[in-house]
Design a protein around this motif. Structure first.
Motif, short mmCIF file in Angstrom:
data_model
loop_
_atom_site.label_atom_id
_atom_site.label_comp_id
_atom_site.label_asym_id
_atom_site.label_seq_id
_atom_site.Cartn_x
_atom_site.Cartn_y
_atom_site.Cartn_z
N LEU A 213 0.84 -1.21 0.00
CA LEU A 213 0.00 0.00 0.00
C LEU A 213 0.87 1.25 0.00
N ALA A 214 1.93 1.22 0.80
CA ALA A 214 2.84 2.36 0.84
C ALA A 214 3.49 2.59 -0.52
N ASP A 215 3.69 1.48 -1.28
CA ASP A 215 4.24 1.60 -2.62
C ASP A 215 3.17 1.98 -3.66
N ASP A 216 1.94 2.10 -3.18
CA ASP A 216 0.81 2.53 -4.01
C ASP A 216 0.51 1.55 -5.15
N GLU A 217 0.43 0.30 -4.79
CA GLU A 217 0.04 -0.71 -5.79
C GLU A 217 -1.47 -0.74 -5.90
N ASP A 218 -1.95 -0.82 -7.14
CA ASP A 218 -3.40 -0.86 -7.37
C ASP A 218 -4.05 -2.04 -6.66
N SER A 219 -3.45 -3.21 -6.85
CA SER A 219 -4.05 -4.42 -6.30
C SER A 219 -4.08 -4.40 -4.78
N ALA A 220 -3.13 -3.71 -4.18
CA ALA A 220 -3.09 -3.64 -2.71
C ALA A 220 -4.30 -2.88 -2.17
N TRP A 221 -4.67 -1.82 -2.86
CA TRP A 221 -5.83 -1.04 -2.40
C TRP A 221 -7.12 -1.85 -2.57
N ALA A 222 -7.22 -2.57 -3.65
CA ALA A 222 -8.39 -3.43 -3.84
C ALA A 222 -8.44 -4.51 -2.76
N GLU A 223 -7.29 -5.03 -2.45
CA GLU A 223 -7.20 -6.06 -1.41
C GLU A 223 -7.60 -5.51 -0.04
N LEU A 224 -7.12 -4.30 0.25
CA LEU A 224 -7.47 -3.69 1.53
C LEU A 224 -8.98 -3.43 1.61
#
Lengths: 183, 171
Positions: free
Chosen positions: B8-19
């Motif tokens: 999330l800190a690296d601003d990955e798209d998939s990470a935000w969707a996962e969160l």
């Protein structure tokens, strides 16, 4: 404990079961928009830096102005306290003196309480006196010069008639030095 | 979780969707109960995620991601409630608290709702965090800055209090 679980289940029914289906896409799109906005912000970084510098300067100036104002108030308070000590608490010393001085200046020249050393009053008083002498001396000579056949000079007549006036004129002459110093 | 935080800190798209998938249901339930309607809750949740995205650099140092997300959501909810209260005092019409889908579960739901309102605000918040936000006592203790034992005992006392209120109402 079963009763607690029942209450928990009942409580969970109070809430909505699921968020709206489109909320996920809305949130992710909003994040994407924000990311784009941030990227635009990076391109404008120099402007942002300048802006930040100006903001810092403004903030510093604001604090400095406040500090200077506080310092001025402090100095004023110290001076005021010192002045109170000097006048022994009579803070109206100056404010009473000033109107008195103004009143003296505004007095007419005939005022008895006029200060004797006022140059203007001195000249006016003596000028009036001289005018009076002049009128007394020469009103008679211009209109009523005795015509005795020319054996008596006008000046001799004046001297014999108004000899005591000469003494007064002499007194004015003696104060000539005083006039000079006042002028 | 820490791996997700760094993504999330690296601003990955998939990470935000996962969160979102990981937290949205519980957070939405929590916000809905507090703000009273689904539209307002959606706005609050969206704004909370935007705030999280803006402060994503801090996520790398976060120990418990869910507790951090909840804190952001909670703050945003409180901001929304404050705004609504201000609008109410200035005379603007605010939407009433909507009773989501509670009517379909019968009268018992109303009793539960009433019993919940009889608790103190601290007790209510504790129950909301545990039941709606589905947080663990460890996470609750971290958010409220209380010992975990205190949170546990206070939660049980609150439920006991609710049980007594419900019994009195049924009689």
């Amino acid at each position: 404990m079963n009763e607690f679980e029942t209450i928990e289940q009942d409580l969970s029914r109070l809430a909505a079961e699921k968020p709206p289906s489109n909320l996920r896409s809305k949130v992710l799109e909003a994040i994407e928009s924000q990311r784009d906005a941030d990227a635009g912000g990076i391109l404008l970084a120099p402007c942002g830096t300048e802006h930040a510098r100006l903001k810092k300067l403004e903030r510093t100036a604001t604090f400095a102005a406040t500090g200077l104002l506080a310092l001025s108030l402090l100095i004023f308070a110290i001076v005021d306290r010192s002045a109170s000590g000097l006048y022994q608490g009579r803070s109206d010393y100056v404010t009473q003196t000033q109107p008195l001085a103004t009143r003296y200046d505004a007095k007419p020249i005939t005022g008895q309480d006029k200060p004797a050393d006022s140059p203007k009053a001195f000249f006016r008083r003596h000028f009036a006196m001289l005018q009076q002498f002049n009128s007394e001396l020469f009103c008679g000579t211009s209109k009523k010069i005795p015509q005795t056949g020319g054996d008596r000079q006008p000046l001799g007549y004046i001297r014999s008639r108004l000899g005591f006036r000469v003494l007064q004129l002499a007194s004015i002459a003696s104060s000539r030095s005083e006039i000079g110093s006042a002028a | 979780m820490s791996e997700l935080a760094s993504r999330l800190a690296d601003d990955e798209d998939s990470a935000w969707a996962e969160l979102y998938d990981m937290t949205a249901d519980a957070m939405f339930a929590y916000v809905t109960v507090l703000v009273g309607n689904r539209e307002a809750a959606s706005d609050v949740l969206q704004e909370a995620f935007l705030r999280l995205h803006r402060s994503r650099s801090r996520l790398r140092d976060v120990d418990d991601l869910k507790a951090f997300v909840f804190t952001v959501v909670r703050n945003e909810t409180n901001r929304s409630l404050t705004r609504n209260r201000k609008h109410a005092t200035t005379g603007e019409v605010t939407e009433p608290r909507i009773e989501t889908d509670a009517h379909s579960h019968g009268d018992n739901t109303e009793l539960i709702r009433h019993a919940l309102t009889m608790l103190s605000s601290e007790e209510q918040e504790l129950i909301q965090m545990k039941v709606y936000a589905q947080m663990t006592f460890t996470q609750i203790a971290a958010v409220l800055d209380l010992p975990m034992g205190t949170c546990t005992s206070r939660y049980r006392r609150s439920l006991e209090k609710m049980r007594i209120i419900l019994q009195e109402q049924i009689r």
